[in-house]
Design a protein around this motif. Structure first.
Motif, mmCIF file in Angstrom:
data_model
loop_
_atom_site.group_PDB
_atom_site.id
_atom_site.type_symbol
_atom_site.label_atom_id
_atom_site.label_comp_id
_atom_site.label_asym_id
_atom_site.label_seq_id
_atom_site.Cartn_x
_atom_site.Cartn_y
_atom_site.Cartn_z
ATOM 1 N N PRO A 69 0.843 -1.207 0.000
ATOM 2 C CA PRO A 69 0.000 0.000 0.000
ATOM 3 C C PRO A 69 0.875 1.253 0.000
ATOM 4 N N PHE A 70 0.445 2.287 -0.697
ATOM 5 C CA PHE A 70 1.293 3.462 -0.872
ATOM 6 C C PHE A 70 1.693 4.104 0.449
ATOM 7 N N ILE A 71 0.783 4.177 1.397
ATOM 8 C CA ILE A 71 1.087 4.848 2.660
ATOM 9 C C ILE A 71 2.216 4.126 3.408
ATOM 10 N N ILE A 72 2.281 2.789 3.241
ATOM 11 C CA ILE A 72 3.367 2.009 3.856
ATOM 12 C C ILE A 72 4.658 2.184 3.063
ATOM 13 N N LEU A 73 4.543 2.185 1.737
ATOM 14 C CA LEU A 73 5.711 2.394 0.885
ATOM 15 C C LEU A 73 6.348 3.749 1.166
ATOM 16 N N LEU A 74 5.489 4.724 1.401
ATOM 17 C CA LEU A 74 5.941 6.088 1.685
ATOM 18 C C LEU A 74 6.899 6.116 2.872
ATOM 19 N N VAL A 75 6.575 5.340 3.888
ATOM 20 C CA VAL A 75 7.409 5.282 5.098
ATOM 21 C C VAL A 75 8.598 4.344 4.894
ATOM 22 N N ALA A 76 8.361 3.223 4.203
ATOM 23 C CA ALA A 76 9.395 2.199 4.050
ATOM 24 C C ALA A 76 10.609 2.691 3.256
ATOM 25 N N VAL A 77 10.384 3.565 2.289
ATOM 26 C CA VAL A 77 11.501 4.034 1.440
ATOM 27 C C VAL A 77 12.108 5.335 1.948
ATOM 28 N N THR A 78 11.789 5.707 3.181
ATOM 29 C CA THR A 78 12.324 6.960 3.743
ATOM 30 C C THR A 78 13.853 7.069 3.636
ATOM 31 N N PRO A 79 14.612 6.009 3.979
ATOM 32 C CA PRO A 79 16.077 6.117 3.841
ATOM 33 C C PRO A 79 16.505 6.366 2.391
ATOM 34 N N PHE A 80 15.843 5.697 1.451
ATOM 35 C CA PHE A 80 16.173 5.884 0.027
ATOM 36 C C PHE A 80 15.815 7.296 -0.421
ATOM 37 N N THR A 81 14.676 7.779 0.044
ATOM 38 C CA THR A 81 14.255 9.147 -0.283
ATOM 39 C C THR A 81 15.262 10.158 0.236
ATOM 40 N N ARG A 82 15.711 9.953 1.462
ATOM 41 C CA ARG A 82 16.700 10.858 2.065
ATOM 42 C C ARG A 82 18.016 10.806 1.292
ATOM 43 N N LEU A 83 18.361 9.628 0.794
ATOM 44 C CA LEU A 83 19.591 9.462 0.012
ATOM 45 C C LEU A 83 19.508 10.219 -1.308
ATOM 46 N N ILE A 84 18.328 10.207 -1.935
ATOM 47 C CA ILE A 84 18.149 10.814 -3.254
ATOM 48 C C ILE A 84 18.038 12.334 -3.171
ATOM 49 N N VAL A 85 17.187 12.842 -2.288
ATOM 50 C CA VAL A 85 16.914 14.286 -2.255
ATOM 51 C C VAL A 85 17.428 14.993 -1.002
ATOM 52 N N GLY A 86 18.003 14.223 -0.071
ATOM 53 C CA GLY A 86 18.582 14.834 1.120
ATOM 54 C C GLY A 86 17.627 15.030 2.271
ATOM 55 N N THR A 87 16.355 14.744 2.049
ATOM 56 C CA THR A 87 15.349 14.866 3.101
ATOM 57 C C THR A 87 14.196 13.917 2.802
ATOM 58 N N ALA A 88 13.443 13.553 3.820
ATOM 59 C CA ALA A 88 12.291 12.669 3.635
ATOM 60 C C ALA A 88 10.986 13.418 3.838
ATOM 61 N N ILE A 89 11.081 14.743 4.016
ATOM 62 C CA ILE A 89 9.896 15.553 4.276
ATOM 63 C C ILE A 89 9.757 16.621 3.194
ATOM 64 N N GLY A 90 8.519 16.874 2.784
ATOM 65 C CA GLY A 90 8.283 17.938 1.822
ATOM 66 C C GLY A 90 7.782 17.434 0.481
ATOM 67 N N THR A 91 7.440 18.377 -0.363
ATOM 68 C CA THR A 91 6.842 18.057 -1.657
ATOM 69 C C THR A 91 7.803 17.322 -2.580
ATOM 70 N N THR A 92 9.035 17.801 -2.660
ATOM 71 C CA THR A 92 10.012 17.150 -3.540
ATOM 72 C C THR A 92 10.332 15.742 -3.055
ATOM 73 N N ALA A 93 10.459 15.573 -1.768
ATOM 74 C CA ALA A 93 10.751 14.249 -1.203
ATOM 75 C C ALA A 93 9.640 13.251 -1.523
ATOM 76 N N ALA A 94 8.404 13.720 -1.581
ATOM 77 C CA ALA A 94 7.276 12.828 -1.851
ATOM 78 C C ALA A 94 7.332 12.249 -3.257
ATOM 79 N N ILE A 95 8.028 12.920 -4.166
ATOM 80 C CA ILE A 95 8.098 12.450 -5.554
ATOM 81 C C ILE A 95 8.780 11.090 -5.646
ATOM 82 N N VAL A 96 9.757 10.829 -4.782
ATOM 83 C CA VAL A 96 10.492 9.555 -4.828
ATOM 84 C C VAL A 96 9.565 8.360 -4.614
#
Length: 219
Positions: A69-96
């Motif tokens: 489910p997307f809401i779980i994926l959103l949390v599960a990929v937080t480390p990857f999101t932080r690696l890609i855009v430098g943060t896991a919070i915000g509009t740009t981070a949500a794109i990952v």
């Protein structure tokens, strides 16, 4: 309904954030998803470039991402999101996570669209001496284009819904506004307006997709 002075500026800001997430997310997802769908079709059993290893690996990866489910994926990929855009919070981070969710979905939809193409089209391409690339680019994709447009329309609508869910973790956009002001502050009018905005956005996307697909079929 009575709206406080801050409402409309905040609403249009949220709407712009939603357009940003959906627009950028869709472009990246299409760039990734369409090749995935093509690879699934050409490497499957009896495909023009049959490769069971590639097909099975890609098929499993898609099934994994599609089952979360997307809401779980959103949390599960937080480390990857932080690696890609430098943060896991915000509009740009949500794109990952939006791309990870949508790209594989598009891949599956494109696969289904390509599988609908008459096998005679492939046989014709082979008879004309077309290379695998020519078969894909000049025969397979053009024949499935109308169906692919409708598939991308469905994916875009799913992406709009996912972007709204991303608001639950502070990603911005219409969903964030609905939760922050509509739900948390019990402002029913905010919830109503955001819901109407999402409904209208989905209706516009669906109508445009239907029109484009119809025009392609006529041509």
């Amino acid at each position: 309904m009575h709206f406080e002075p801050w409402f409309w500026p905040e609403f249009f800001k949220a709407l712009n954030e939603t357009f940003y997430m959906v627009g950028i997310g869709l472009i990246i997802s299409v760039i990734i998803g369409i090749p995935i769908g093509v690879i699934l079709v050409i490497t499957r059993e009896n495909g023009i470039l049959e490769n069971k290893v590639v097909f099975n690996i890609l098929n499993v990866i898609i099934n994994i991402f599609r089952s979360i489910p997307f809401i779980i994926l959103l949390v599960a990929v937080t480390p990857f999101t932080r690696l890609i855009v430098g943060t896991a919070i915000g509009t740009t981070a949500a794109i990952v996570p939006l791309v990870l969710y949508t790209a594989f979905y598009i891949g599956r939809l494109v696969e289904n669209s390509l599988l609908e193409v008459d096998s005679g089209t492939i046989e014709l391409a082979k008879a004309m001496g077309a290379t695998p690339w020519q078969t894909i680019w000049r025969f397979l994709l053009p024949e499935a284009l109308s169906s692919i447009v409708l598939a991308l329309t469905i994916a875009t609508i799913g992406l709009i819904g996912a972007s709204a869910m991303a608001g639950a973790v502070g990603a911005g956009g219409i969903g964030d506004m609905a939760i922050t002001y509509g739900y948390n502050q019990f402002k029913t009018e905010v919830t109503i307006v955001t819901v109407i905005a999402l409904i209208l956005l989905v209706q516009i996307v669906q109508s445009l997709g239907n029109m484009m697909a119809k025009k392609i079929r006529r041509n």
